[in-house]
Design a protein around this motif. Sequence first.
Motif, PDB file in Angstrom:
ATOM      1  N   PRO A 192       5.817   3.571  -7.507  1.00 31.48           N
ATOM      2  CA  PRO A 192       5.888   2.952  -8.702  1.00 31.48           C
ATOM      3  C   PRO A 192       7.157   3.107  -9.434  1.00 31.48           C
ATOM      4  N   GLN A 193       7.851   2.315 -10.214  1.00 33.05           N
ATOM      5  CA  GLN A 193       9.030   2.378 -10.923  1.00 33.05           C
ATOM      6  C   GLN A 193       8.546   2.430 -12.638  1.00 33.05           C
ATOM      7  N   PHE A 194       9.195   3.369 -13.266  1.00 37.44           N
ATOM      8  CA  PHE A 194       8.964   3.813 -14.594  1.00 37.44           C
ATOM      9  C   PHE A 194       9.672   2.369 -15.448  1.00 37.44           C
ATOM     10  N   ILE A 195       8.675   1.772 -16.416  1.00 34.86           N
ATOM     11  CA  ILE A 195       9.259   0.616 -17.061  1.00 34.86           C
ATOM     12  C   ILE A 195       9.495   1.330 -18.559  1.00 34.86           C
ATOM     13  N   PHE A 196       8.595   1.843 -19.352  1.00 37.79           N
ATOM     14  CA  PHE A 196       8.968   2.305 -20.532  1.00 37.79           C
ATOM     15  C   PHE A 196       7.484   3.050 -21.027  1.00 37.79           C
ATOM     16  N   GLN A 197       7.740   4.146 -22.164  1.00 41.66           N
ATOM     17  CA  GLN A 197       6.510   4.911 -22.415  1.00 41.66           C
ATOM     18  C   GLN A 197       6.433   4.641 -24.019  1.00 41.66           C
ATOM     19  N   TYR A 198       5.302   4.617 -24.522  1.00 41.91           N
ATOM     20  CA  TYR A 198       5.024   4.273 -25.807  1.00 41.91           C
ATOM     21  C   TYR A 198       4.212   5.533 -26.463  1.00 41.91           C
ATOM     22  N   TYR A 199       4.460   5.932 -27.562  1.00 44.74           N
ATOM     23  CA  TYR A 199       3.822   6.982 -28.218  1.00 44.74           C
ATOM     24  C   TYR A 199       4.157   6.784 -29.732  1.00 44.74           C
ATOM     25  N   GLU A 200       3.038   7.018 -30.418  1.00 40.48           N
ATOM     26  CA  GLU A 200       2.782   6.586 -32.011  1.00 40.48           C
ATOM     27  C   GLU A 200       3.566   5.290 -32.329  1.00 40.48           C
ATOM     28  N   GLU A 201       3.028   4.537 -31.362  1.00 40.77           N
ATOM     29  CA  GLU A 201       3.455   2.903 -31.579  1.00 40.77           C
ATOM     30  C   GLU A 201       4.745   2.388 -31.486  1.00 40.77           C
ATOM     31  N   GLU A 202       5.565   3.406 -30.837  1.00 39.04           N
ATOM     32  CA  GLU A 202       6.957   3.129 -30.642  1.00 39.04           C
ATOM     33  C   GLU A 202       7.386   3.506 -29.174  1.00 39.04           C
ATOM     34  N   GLU A 203       8.390   2.628 -28.788  1.00 40.57           N
ATOM     35  CA  GLU A 203       8.985   2.848 -27.514  1.00 40.57           C
ATOM     36  C   GLU A 203       9.727   4.168 -27.524  1.00 40.57           C
ATOM     37  N   ARG A 204       9.474   5.315 -26.613  1.00 39.61           N
ATOM     38  CA  ARG A 204       9.980   6.328 -26.701  1.00 39.61           C
ATOM     39  C   ARG A 204      11.312   6.483 -25.568  1.00 39.61           C
ATOM     40  N   GLN A 205      11.073   5.935 -24.405  1.00 39.19           N
ATOM     41  CA  GLN A 205      11.832   6.188 -23.389  1.00 39.19           C
ATOM     42  C   GLN A 205      11.719   4.776 -22.504  1.00 39.19           C
ATOM     43  N   ARG A 206      12.811   4.408 -21.856  1.00 39.49           N
ATOM     44  CA  ARG A 206      12.688   2.964 -21.211  1.00 39.49           C
ATOM     45  C   ARG A 206      13.419   3.106 -19.815  1.00 39.49           C
ATOM     46  N   GLY A 207      12.940   2.670 -18.717  1.00 42.03           N
ATOM     47  CA  GLY A 207      13.583   2.637 -17.513  1.00 42.03           C
ATOM     48  C   GLY A 207      14.594   1.774 -17.512  1.00 42.03           C
ATOM     49  N   ASN A 208      15.114   1.107 -16.124  1.00 36.45           N
ATOM     50  CA  ASN A 208      16.096   0.416 -15.841  1.00 36.45           C
ATOM     51  C   ASN A 208      15.364  -1.142 -15.588  1.00 36.45           C
ATOM     52  N   PHE A 209      15.053  -1.692 -16.904  1.00 35.93           N
ATOM     53  CA  PHE A 209      14.248  -2.692 -16.705  1.00 35.93           C
ATOM     54  C   PHE A 209      14.861  -3.748 -17.592  1.00 35.93           C
ATOM     55  N   PRO A 210      15.111  -5.072 -17.594  1.00 38.71           N
ATOM     56  CA  PRO A 210      15.781  -5.870 -18.466  1.00 38.71           C
ATOM     57  C   PRO A 210      14.936  -6.143 -20.024  1.00 38.71           C
ATOM     58  N   ASP A 211      15.404  -6.780 -20.754  1.00 37.42           N
ATOM     59  CA  ASP A 211      14.721  -7.138 -21.986  1.00 37.42           C
ATOM     60  C   ASP A 211      13.764  -7.933 -22.020  1.00 37.42           C
ATOM     61  N   ARG A 212      13.383  -8.724 -21.012  1.00 37.58           N
ATOM     62  CA  ARG A 212      12.179  -9.584 -20.634  1.00 37.58           C
ATOM     63  C   ARG A 212      11.156  -8.747 -20.696  1.00 37.58           C
ATOM     64  N   PHE A 213      11.166  -7.403 -20.362  1.00 35.40           N
ATOM     65  CA  PHE A 213      10.203  -6.516 -20.360  1.00 35.40           C
ATOM     66  C   PHE A 213       9.812  -6.062 -21.709  1.00 35.40           C
ATOM     67  N   SER A 214       8.828  -6.199 -22.389  1.00 36.23           N
ATOM     68  CA  SER A 214       8.721  -5.430 -23.710  1.00 36.23           C
ATOM     69  C   SER A 214       7.253  -5.012 -23.941  1.00 36.23           C
ATOM     70  N   GLY A 215       7.054  -4.132 -24.882  1.00 36.78           N
ATOM     71  CA  GLY A 215       5.691  -3.667 -25.052  1.00 36.78           C
ATOM     72  C   GLY A 215       5.258  -3.373 -26.475  1.00 36.78           C
ATOM     73  N   HIS A 216       4.229  -3.026 -26.479  1.00 37.86           N
ATOM     74  CA  HIS A 216       3.612  -2.689 -27.951  1.00 37.86           C
ATOM     75  C   HIS A 216       2.414  -1.594 -27.605  1.00 37.86           C
ATOM     76  N   GLN A 217       2.224  -0.783 -28.692  1.00 38.39           N
ATOM     77  CA  GLN A 217       1.171   0.155 -28.684  1.00 38.39           C
ATOM     78  C   GLN A 217       0.527   0.009 -30.123  1.00 38.39           C
ATOM     79  N   PHE A 218      -0.804   0.097 -30.131  1.00 41.64           N
ATOM     80  CA  PHE A 218      -1.683  -0.194 -31.077  1.00 41.64           C
ATOM     81  C   PHE A 218      -2.166   0.988 -31.809  1.00 41.64           C
ATOM     82  N   PRO A 219      -2.767   1.062 -33.065  1.00 46.07           N
ATOM     83  CA  PRO A 219      -3.125   2.398 -33.753  1.00 46.07           C
ATOM     84  C   PRO A 219      -4.268   3.108 -32.698  1.00 46.07           C
ATOM     85  N   ASN A 220      -5.125   2.350 -32.377  1.00 47.62           N
ATOM     86  CA  ASN A 220      -5.912   3.186 -31.235  1.00 47.62           C
ATOM     87  C   ASN A 220      -5.383   3.463 -29.896  1.00 47.62           C
TER      88      ASN A 220
END
Lengths: 113, 115
Positions: B43-71
Amino acid sequence: TQLLEQSPQFLSIQEGENLTVYCNSSSVFSSLQWYRQEPGEGPVLLVTVVTGGEVKKLKRLTFQFGDARKDSSLHITAAQTGDTGLYLCAGRRYGGSQGNLIFGKGTKLSVKP
Amino acid sequence: DAGVTQSPTHLIKTRGQQVTLRCSPKSGHDTVSWYQQALGQGPQFIFQYYEEEERQRGNFPDRFSGHQFPNYSSELNVNALLLGDSALYLCASSLRSGAGNQPQHFGDGTRLSIL
């Protein structure tokens, strides 16, 4: 360049044999984890080693973290068919977040009856 | 106690399309990480979410995005899909507070195939 090199890449043995797989790097890690992954499933954590020179045992599995925290080994005694799977090592760098694990390519183990 | 659940389990898309993958973390976990595992690779790390924000990102292009919800659940979005995006996408959850080496629990992944 792979930061964590695992060897061997493939291993096929008979039930009852012993084996060792290796995880090597030129980088220092704050901790190293071993996972087992079966086809169609996610990796399952086996152990985390944190201290240089640390040895941990999990039934027939023995894990060791190198003194310099750059390498690790997994030794399986008297392998069983249920040990078949992909064994992955993953390291966390100093200052790295919980999620940013660096994985090796894995060792695919096949234990034949 | 449900573990990490991901949906869908399999998905087939064509080049140029967009895809959304979903992840529900293990009960009690507040941090979600996404990984890409190509065939024969770790596995290769893409990104991590905490408190609904992206906290750290691996070496992936901007085509990869994410979201974290309140739950604490999370989505991974990939735009303008390429053949090379074919892989198993893994979600892992953990508890951010406490000792640094909190274990991560992985879901069984979404197998994405690009035609």
